[in-house]
Design an enzyme around this catalytic site. Structure first.
Site, short mmCIF file in Angstrom:
data_model
loop_
_atom_site.label_atom_id
_atom_site.label_comp_id
_atom_site.label_asym_id
_atom_site.label_seq_id
_atom_site.Cartn_x
_atom_site.Cartn_y
_atom_site.Cartn_z
N THR A 118 39.26 38.19 36.77
CA THR A 118 38.76 39.57 36.68
C THR A 118 37.36 39.66 36.06
O THR A 118 36.65 40.63 36.29
CB THR A 118 39.71 40.45 35.84
OG1 THR A 118 39.88 39.84 34.55
CG2 THR A 118 41.04 40.62 36.52
N ASP A 119 36.99 38.64 35.25
CA ASP A 119 35.75 38.79 34.47
C ASP A 119 34.49 38.96 35.33
O ASP A 119 33.61 39.76 34.99
CB ASP A 119 35.57 37.58 33.53
CG ASP A 119 36.60 37.59 32.39
OD1 ASP A 119 37.27 38.62 32.19
OD2 ASP A 119 36.70 36.56 31.69
N THR A 126 43.14 34.36 35.87
CA THR A 126 44.42 34.56 35.16
C THR A 126 45.61 34.60 36.10
O THR A 126 46.71 34.19 35.74
CB THR A 126 44.34 35.87 34.35
OG1 THR A 126 43.30 35.72 33.39
CG2 THR A 126 45.64 36.19 33.63
N SER A 184 36.98 32.78 35.99
CA SER A 184 35.81 33.39 36.64
C SER A 184 34.53 33.40 35.81
O SER A 184 33.45 33.49 36.39
CB SER A 184 36.16 34.78 37.18
OG SER A 184 36.19 35.75 36.18
N1 ASP Z 1 39.19 35.27 31.96
C1 ASP Z 1 39.91 35.45 33.19
C2 ASP Z 1 39.01 35.13 34.36
O1 ASP Z 1 38.21 35.95 34.73
C3 ASP Z 1 40.38 36.84 33.27
C4 ASP Z 1 41.20 37.16 34.48
O2 ASP Z 1 41.32 36.44 35.43
O3 ASP Z 1 41.76 38.26 34.47
O4 ASP Z 1 39.14 34.07 34.93
#
Ligand code: ASP
Length: 323
Positions: free
Chosen positions: A86-87, A12, A53
């Site tokens: 973050t995932d 993100t 991710s």
């Molecule tokens: N869905 C995103 C990912 O993990 C969430 C993020 O980056 O915060 O790529």
């Protein structure tokens, strides 16, 4: 002068909102504006890959970890900040943590909000991560910095789908904080899991089965029958399962599959307390291994790497016995 490398991998933090939601098609470069003001620091930004991710597999995590190990050996930089979605951030950070020697500060960071949103957190998180990479003491292991908190890779997890304070280390808390004037540590990890030295080789066929009331045995049987070499079971409470699940675990063990027990609970250790059929004591007596208080998704990666490295069950048991 500290030489800091920012290695970007997607997520993100690099996404922009299009007509159809957030994705990497309309790509925002890592915003370095916030870090140019950090004194006595030379920043290099390198794009390593660009993926959401959930698309980052253990093999890609191993590539990132091997790249970090090369940087650790080369001593080209004094610290590395990895930006990541973050995932699955906690998994990549953990794999790097068990693979690296620990002499190079490596800090993972991310954003819960894209730069298209109000209250964007990415630039601040990058700045905090760079500051941690500049000040990190040796042998802290890989750390994660978001929302001004510093967490250990072995303990951190994403706890909320949306909040900027999503990352936490249940039962342990952060190692420290990044404040406006300095980086403050309150506790240091006194140990961490380490793989034997050498390039990461992963055994792909390691599964993770989360038990639910009346559920689990079918999936364990399926994994055993399809040739899985390791199964991590997220059991109930202290590490207990239904007798039918215990029978499936027995069948897996009889076939030579390594079975490791973790708990669905967010905190606390697996321990052989209950001797009823399927109780933790029963499972450990049958030959399953306990992963203490480690999370199932991380222990799965450890198992992939230890089986891949050719470690025997007894060596893996000894490694897990510290938990
Ligand atoms: N869905 C995103 C990912 O993990 C969430 C993020 O980056 O915060 O790529």
């Amino acid at each position: 002068m500290k030489r800091i490398l920012v290695l970007s991998t997607g997520g993100t933090i690099e996404m922009l909102k299009t007509g159809r939601g957030l994705n990497l098609d309309h790509h925002a470069n890592i915003d370095t504006g916030s870090i140019q003001t950090i004194q006595d620091t030379e920043i290099t930004v390198r794009k390593y890959l660009s993926l959401p991710s959930p698309h980052i597999t253990p093999e890609i995590m191993a590539d990132i970890s091997n790249e970090l190990r090369d940087l650790e050996i080369s001593k080209e930089f004094d610290g590395v900040v990895v930006t990541h979605g973050t995932d699955t951030l906690e998994e990549t950070a953990f794999m790097a943590d068990i693979h690296l020697e620990g002499s190079l500060p490596v800090v993972f960071t991310a954003a819960m909000r894209s730069s298209s949103e109000l209250g964007v957190d990415g630039p601040r998180n990058i700045r905090s991560a760079v500051r941690v990479a500049c000040t990190e003491t040796e042998n802290l292991g890989v750390t994660i910095v978001l929302n001004d908190e510093i967490h250990a890779a072995g303990r951190v997890t994403k706890t909320c789908t949306s909040n900027v304070s999503s990352f936490d280390s249940p039962g342990y808390g952060p190692l420290g904080f990044v404040d406006d004037d300095r980086v403050i540590y309150h506790r240091l990890p006194i140990w961490r899991l380490n793989l034997p030295p050498g390039p990461l080789v992963l055994e792909k066929r390691v599964g993770l089965v989360r038990t639910a009331a009346g559920f689990g045995h079918d999936v364990i049987d399926f994994l055993t029958e399809t040739g899985y070499r390791g199964i991590v079971v997220e059991a109930f409470g202290r590490g207990n399962v239904h007798p039918e699940t215990a029978d499936a675990i027995q069948r897996a063990l009889d076939t030579g599959v390594l079975v490791v027990i973790t708990s669905r609970c967010h905190e606390g250790r697996v321990l052989g307390v209950y001797s009823y059929p399927g109780g933790g004591m029963d499972l450990l007596d049958r030959g399953a291994l306990s992963a203490g208080d480690m999370a199932g998704n991380k222990i799965r990666l450890l198992l992939m790497a230890t089986i891949g490295a050719g470690l025997e069950k007894e060596q893996i048991r000894r490694m897990l016995s510290s938990l």
